[in-house]
Structure formats: structure tokens, C-alpha cells
Design an enzyme around this catalytic site. Structure first.
Site, PDB file in Angstrom:
ATOM      1  N   ASN A   1      34.956  13.665  72.219  1.00 33.84           N
ATOM      2  CA  ASN A   1      36.068  14.611  72.220  1.00 33.84           C
ATOM      3  C   ASN A   1      37.311  13.955  72.800  1.00 33.84           C
ATOM      4  O   ASN A   1      37.243  13.239  73.805  1.00 33.84           O
ATOM      5  CB  ASN A   1      35.709  15.849  73.051  1.00 33.84           C
ATOM      6  CG  ASN A   1      36.822  16.872  73.048  1.00 33.84           C
ATOM      7  OD1 ASN A   1      37.030  17.575  72.064  1.00 33.84           O
ATOM      8  ND2 ASN A   1      37.566  16.945  74.144  1.00 33.84           N
TER       9      ASN A   1
ATOM     10  N   ILE B   1      44.044  16.479  75.597  1.00 31.49           N
ATOM     11  CA  ILE B   1      45.191  16.117  76.431  1.00 31.49           C
ATOM     12  C   ILE B   1      45.252  17.092  77.595  1.00 31.49           C
ATOM     13  O   ILE B   1      45.500  18.286  77.406  1.00 31.49           O
ATOM     14  CB  ILE B   1      46.493  16.132  75.615  1.00 31.49           C
ATOM     15  CG1 ILE B   1      46.404  15.072  74.517  1.00 31.49           C
ATOM     16  CG2 ILE B   1      47.706  15.874  76.509  1.00 31.49           C
ATOM     17  CD1 ILE B   1      47.576  15.047  73.578  1.00 31.49           C
ATOM     18  N   TYR B   2      44.992  16.582  78.788  1.00 25.38           N
ATOM     19  CA  TYR B   2      44.995  17.381  80.005  1.00 25.38           C
ATOM     20  C   TYR B   2      45.877  16.665  81.027  1.00 25.38           C
ATOM     21  O   TYR B   2      45.743  15.454  81.229  1.00 25.38           O
ATOM     22  CB  TYR B   2      43.579  17.531  80.580  1.00 25.38           C
ATOM     23  CG  TYR B   2      42.518  17.761  79.539  1.00 25.38           C
ATOM     24  CD1 TYR B   2      42.537  18.909  78.744  1.00 25.38           C
ATOM     25  CD2 TYR B   2      41.500  16.833  79.323  1.00 25.38           C
ATOM     26  CE1 TYR B   2      41.565  19.120  77.778  1.00 25.38           C
ATOM     27  CE2 TYR B   2      40.524  17.038  78.365  1.00 25.38           C
ATOM     28  CZ  TYR B   2      40.560  18.181  77.592  1.00 25.38           C
ATOM     29  OH  TYR B   2      39.603  18.382  76.631  1.00 25.38           O
TER      30      TYR B   2
ATOM     31  N   ARG C   1      43.007  18.167  85.212  1.00 28.43           N
ATOM     32  CA  ARG C   1      43.232  19.609  85.044  1.00 28.43           C
ATOM     33  C   ARG C   1      42.834  20.047  83.628  1.00 28.43           C
ATOM     34  O   ARG C   1      43.626  20.086  82.701  1.00 28.43           O
ATOM     35  CB  ARG C   1      44.690  19.961  85.291  1.00 28.43           C
ATOM     36  CG  ARG C   1      44.939  21.458  85.301  1.00 28.43           C
ATOM     37  CD  ARG C   1      46.415  21.780  85.287  1.00 28.43           C
ATOM     38  NE  ARG C   1      46.614  23.203  85.144  1.00 28.43           N
ATOM     39  CZ  ARG C   1      46.543  23.866  83.991  1.00 28.43           C
ATOM     40  NH1 ARG C   1      46.265  23.214  82.879  1.00 28.43           N
ATOM     41  NH2 ARG C   1      46.747  25.174  83.943  1.00 28.43           N
ATOM     42  N   TRP C   2      41.537  20.337  83.492  1.00 24.49           N
ATOM     43  CA  TRP C   2      41.090  20.889  82.205  1.00 24.49           C
ATOM     44  C   TRP C   2      40.552  22.295  82.442  1.00 24.49           C
ATOM     45  O   TRP C   2      39.818  22.564  83.385  1.00 24.49           O
ATOM     46  CB  TRP C   2      40.066  19.997  81.526  1.00 24.49           C
ATOM     47  CG  TRP C   2      38.866  19.561  82.327  1.00 24.49           C
ATOM     48  CD1 TRP C   2      38.251  20.219  83.351  1.00 24.49           C
ATOM     49  CD2 TRP C   2      38.135  18.352  82.140  1.00 24.49           C
ATOM     50  NE1 TRP C   2      37.180  19.503  83.811  1.00 24.49           N
ATOM     51  CE2 TRP C   2      37.080  18.347  83.077  1.00 24.49           C
ATOM     52  CE3 TRP C   2      38.243  17.277  81.257  1.00 24.49           C
ATOM     53  CZ2 TRP C   2      36.155  17.311  83.170  1.00 24.49           C
ATOM     54  CZ3 TRP C   2      37.331  16.249  81.347  1.00 24.49           C
ATOM     55  CH2 TRP C   2      36.307  16.269  82.291  1.00 24.49           C
TER      56      TRP C   2
ATOM     57  N   GLY D   1      37.534  21.232  75.462  1.00 31.90           N
ATOM     58  CA  GLY D   1      36.415  20.376  75.075  1.00 31.90           C
ATOM     59  C   GLY D   1      35.903  19.497  76.191  1.00 31.90           C
ATOM     60  O   GLY D   1      34.683  19.349  76.390  1.00 31.90           O
TER      61      GLY D   1
ATOM     62  N   ASP E   1      55.941  24.002  84.225  1.00 33.03           N
ATOM     63  CA  ASP E   1      55.127  23.977  83.013  1.00 33.03           C
ATOM     64  C   ASP E   1      55.929  24.422  81.804  1.00 33.03           C
ATOM     65  O   ASP E   1      57.110  24.759  81.903  1.00 33.03           O
ATOM     66  CB  ASP E   1      53.884  24.852  83.202  1.00 33.03           C
ATOM     67  CG  ASP E   1      52.705  24.357  82.390  1.00 33.03           C
ATOM     68  OD1 ASP E   1      52.575  24.791  81.243  1.00 33.03           O
ATOM     69  OD2 ASP E   1      51.940  23.528  82.910  1.00 33.03           O
TER      70      ASP E   1
END
Length: 493
Positions: free
Chosen positions: A172, A175-176, A189-190, A195, A287
């Protein structure tokens, strides 16, 4: 045209006036964000900061800062051509047997493309030209951007995180964002549904107490990067999908410290592990919502190896109030979603994710309405069909005579075809973006659907209004004599 690596794409952009080199020293601490933000809002070029203050590695920013550059990365000139990608994804998600000989012949190109799916393993990969490991690892030497004044630390933003779960055959790519925690530590940070987090959860269940191998690739080729942000089927690797898009197999090499495969032409590779139970407080960070988010605990990623190309380029971005780079990616990927949704719901005419809605929090859908309640069916379908729309808070459904990408049209439809009580659907306790502080509970909130379509018998007892439309023959006569009227410019209709 396909690009073997990030550098060939940079050269292509520069040759076409889509990239600007900046020789003046610029600080990764706040200054790069301010410059990149001004340029992106002006629909300007990608930026290559050649002399970051205090660092030796150049920084690439705003790479996908316009929908045009997203299309260029896939060898196309027009973002609308990205619907071809959506057609391919729709085929992969629900392949159908040919309906006849002609249909079988028409599908041959797709089956031929499928031959490009398996990644190709290579040795002596460019991404491993320079290697440091152990105590020599020092992430503070990288020009990691500190984007906003209230950010707690520098933040890795464009890393492709590569994981594999014990139950999955595929690797997998996700992008985290990753907060710099120390010389060899980042915070991964997921969110729980992503995934990488799911792979990690499965690994912990089958291998309790063991370290989980993770690799992060920075500066991969543009097609692999875009493959990581595209809604590929869950069972398919982003490497395989990138091969389909490129028309050539994705080149990968084995990581130095584990069995994971990494994009061979990447600029930088970070390898290491997550120790079960090692957590750290992450944030706050500015963010894509335009606000600083709450802090929370996430796993710590310990980096044991850093490899990179000679004269490596650090790929970075920032997130903030739209428009930002993720919002521009969303505008481009909007075209990918249209064919996928149409395959499931052929009555959909168009689909729009306004960038002002943080790329996914609001959707406007135009349909060919066929029966009472049809708009509500499409609402429910959109929320549930693709995982990407799980966090969409607002869905507006309009008729096919309304341009769902034109707020003038949409607001007219809302104010003339909607009754707030009858035509509003409210659903409580649904999954919501963790970063959405407007929700009453973190990760759980409500959704609103707005039926702005003409109402049919069964939906209203009132005589429904007929839209005013000029006679087509009159319009054509006026078109023919317009130049003789002495009016400078004809309005676009």
C-alpha cells in the site's frame, strides 16, 4: 509522454514555462510557504528553491499547483482528459464481459494495459546511490518545511508511505503527514481507516510486540505520486495502477532494511520501523481546512536508513485554506471520479467537488431525474459508493439543466426548487473527518443532503414552475445580426 523520474518531469515543466528556479536564498521556515502560497493563488508555476537557508538540498514546491500540471504529469494537456483515468478505474472496479465481438475488440487496449501492471524489480537503483544508517541518520539535515507560525515542528508532507499487511498480497502507498520529532524519529499521522493504519493493525494482531517495517519515499516519479492519491481498488497496489497509467511497468527496488519495495527513481528513501506502543503527541498544524487542528497521539516512526540520489531534490508542499496544492489536486481528480460514479449511476450528468469545500466536504451532482425520490437515492449512493466520499458533509443534487460547477446556477436551483424542510436530508452520527472540529464528536458528525431538483408528482401537490427559455430560432437570428448592432462584445451564453 511518460516520465521515468521526477527530474525528467521537472525538465519538461521548465521547457514549457511551468517551473521557475529561485536562486535567491529562501528559508524553509515560513518563507517558502508564503512564496508558494502567493504563486499558487496566482495560478503560477512550480517552484524549485535552489538555495534553502541552512540546507544543501533544493526544495521542489507547487508541483501540482494547477490542474493543468496534474494532467501534464500523466502525459495529457487538458484536465478533462483525466476522465480517461476514471474510465480505466471504473473498468477495474467492475469489469464486465464483452457484449459482443465489437465490444471485445474495443476492450483490447485495456487488457493490453493490464500487462503493465506488475512492478519491475531493478538493481543498482538511483534512490540508493548514497546511503547513511544508524547513528549517521540525521533528518534535521533535510530542508523540511515549517509551514505556519503555529505549527509545532517541521513537517514532511509529500512522503509516500509504503506498508504491507499480513493479509494483503499488495503493498500500500499512502500519503500521511509526518512531524519531525528528532534526528531519527517522525510521527506517523495515519487515521484508523487509512491503508497504512489498517496494515499496521493487522500486523500487530498477527505479530504482537514485533517491530513493523515502514518505508517513506520522497520525490518519486509523478505518476507513482498521483497513483498514491487516486481511488484505486482496495485489492490493487498503487504500483500496479501507476504502471497502467504510465503504459510501462513501475520500476521498484528492494529496500535496504526490509522486504518492502520502493520506487527505484525516488529522490529520497526513509526506512525504519514502528515499535508497537511507541506513541507521541502530534500537532498542532495548519491544515487544508484553513485552521490549526487538534493534537492527538500517533505512532512514532524510527528511521534506521536514509538513502538518496546524488544531488537529491526534496519534494514538499504546504496545506492551508483553499486554494492550496491538495485543493488543486482535488480539482483535477474531480474528473477521475465522474466516470466511476457514472458507471454505477448512469443518470449522473456531472459531479463537482468545489475546492472551497476543502476538496471533499461538499459535492454538487447533476442528474437526469427519472422518478420521485431519485435525488435522495443518488445522495445515499454517493456517500456510500466510494470511500473518498465518506467524509463529504454536504451533497447538493440538481437537474441536468443546471451547471453544477457554476454557483450562480446552483444557488438559483436551491432558492427556487427547494423547500428547506421537505427537501433537506439530515443524517446523524456518521463518519466525519477527524480534523473537522465543527463536528460535535471527533470523527463523528452529521451529513446534509439538499434536493434542489424540480419536484415531481408525489413530491409536491403544487403546480410546478416552467423555466423561462428564449426561443432557439430567435437566438440564432440575433446571433446572425449581432455584429451589425454595434454592441462591442456578445455575452457568453
Amino acid at each position: 509522454m511518460s516520465f521515468k523520474d521526477l527530474r525528467s518531469f521537472i525538465d519538461h515543466l521548465e521547457a514549457n514555462g511551468e517551473l521557475k528556479r529561485i536562486a535567491h536564498p529562501v528559508d524553509p521556515h515560513l518563507e517558502m510557504t508564503e512564496i508558494a502560497d502567493r504563486v499558487l493563488r496566482a495560478k503560477g508555476p512550480a517552484l524549485l528553491f535552489e538555495n534553502p537557508v541552512g540546507k544543501t538540498m533544493p526544495v521542489l514546491a507547487n508541483l501540482f499547483g494547477t490542474p493543468k500540471r496534474v494532467a501534464m504529469a500523466l502525459g495529457k494537456e487538458d484536465p478533462l482528459a483525466l476522465r480517461d483515468v476514471g474510465e480505466l478505474l471504473a473498468f477495474l472496479k467492475e469489469p464486465e464481459p464483452p457484449r459482443g465481438f465489437k465490444d471485445a475488440i474495443s476492450k483490447i487496449p485495456m487488457f493490453k494495459q493490464a500487462l503493465n501492471m506488475p512492478p519491475k524489480t531493478v538493481r543498482n537503483a538511483p534512490c540508493q546511490e548514497v546511503v547513511v544508517s544508524g547513528d549517521e541518520v540525521d533528518l534535521t539535515k533535510l530542508p523540511i518545511q515549517h509551514c505556519w507560525p503555529g505549527d509545532v515542528a517541521p513537517l514532511v508532507t509529500w512522503g509516500l508511505t509504503i506498508t504491507k499487511g499480513p493479509r494483503q498480497k499488495r503493498q500500500n502507498l499512502g500519503i500521511y503527514r509526518q512531524q519531525l520529532l528528532g534526528k531519527n524519529k517522525l510521527i506517523m499521522r495515519w487515521l484508523d481507516h487509512r491503508g497504512g493504519a489498517l496494515d499496521f493493525k493487522d500486523f500487530k494482531e498477527q505479530h504482537p510486540g514485533e517491530r513493523y517495517p515502514v518505508v517513506v519515499a520522497l520525490g518519486a516519479d509523478p505518476v507513482t505520486i498521483l497513483g498514491a492519491v487516486t481511488p484505486v481498488p482496495d485489492a490493487m497496489s498503487e504500483y500496479a495502477f501507476a504502471g497502467l497509467l504510465r503504459g510501462e511497468r513501475t520500476e521498484v527496488c528492494k529496500a535496504l532494511s526490509c522486504d518492502l519495495e520502493v520506487p527505484a527513481t525516488s529522490e529520497i528513501i526513509l526506512e525504519g520501523y514502528i515499535e508497537p506502543g511507541e506513541m507521541a503527541e502530534e500537532g498542532p498544524y495548519g491544515d487544508h481546512t484553513g485552521y490549526y487542528n487538534e493534537t492527538d497521539e500517533f505512532p512514532v516512526f524510527t528511521v534506521t536508513h536514509v538513502s538518496h540520489r546524488r544531488d537529491a531534490i526534496y519534494h514538499s508542499t504546504y496545506t492551508g485554506r483553499p486554494p492550496d496544492e491538495p485543493a488543486m489536486l482535488g480539482v483535477a481528480l474531480n474528473e477521475v471520479f465522474v466516470p466511476i460514479l457514472r458507471k454505477q449511476y448512469p443518470e449522473i450528468v456531472d459531479f463537482y467537488l468545489p475546492p472551497e469545500g476543502c476538496s471533499y466536504r461538499m459535492a454538487v451532482i447533476s442528474i437526469r431525474k427519472q422518478y420521485p425520490g431519485h435525488a435522495k437515492r443518488v445522495m445515499m449512493g454517493a456517500w456510500s459508493f466510494l470511500r473518498q466520499f465518506m467524509y463529504t458533509k454536504f451533497i447538493i443534487i440538481v437537474d441536468e439543466d443546471v451547471n453544477c460547477r457554476d454557483w450562480n446556477d446552483v444557488i438559483w436551483a436551491i432558492t427556487t426548487r427547494m423547500d428547506p424542510k421537505r427537501d433537506t436530508v439530515m443524517i446523524d452520527n456518521t463518519p466525519i473527518d477527524y480534523l473537522d472540529f465543527a463536528s460535535p464528536v471527533a470523527g463523528l458528525g452529521s451529513k446534509m443532503g439538499m434536493d434542489a431538483t424540480n419536484k415531481w408528482e408525489g413530491e409536491t401537490d403544487r403546480e410546478w414552475g416552467t423555466p423561462i427559455v428564449m426561443d432557439e430560432a430567435v437566438k440564432q437570428r440575433i446571433d446572425a445580426i449581432w455584429d451589425d448592432l454595434g454592441i462591442d462584445d456578445a455575452p457568453t451564453l
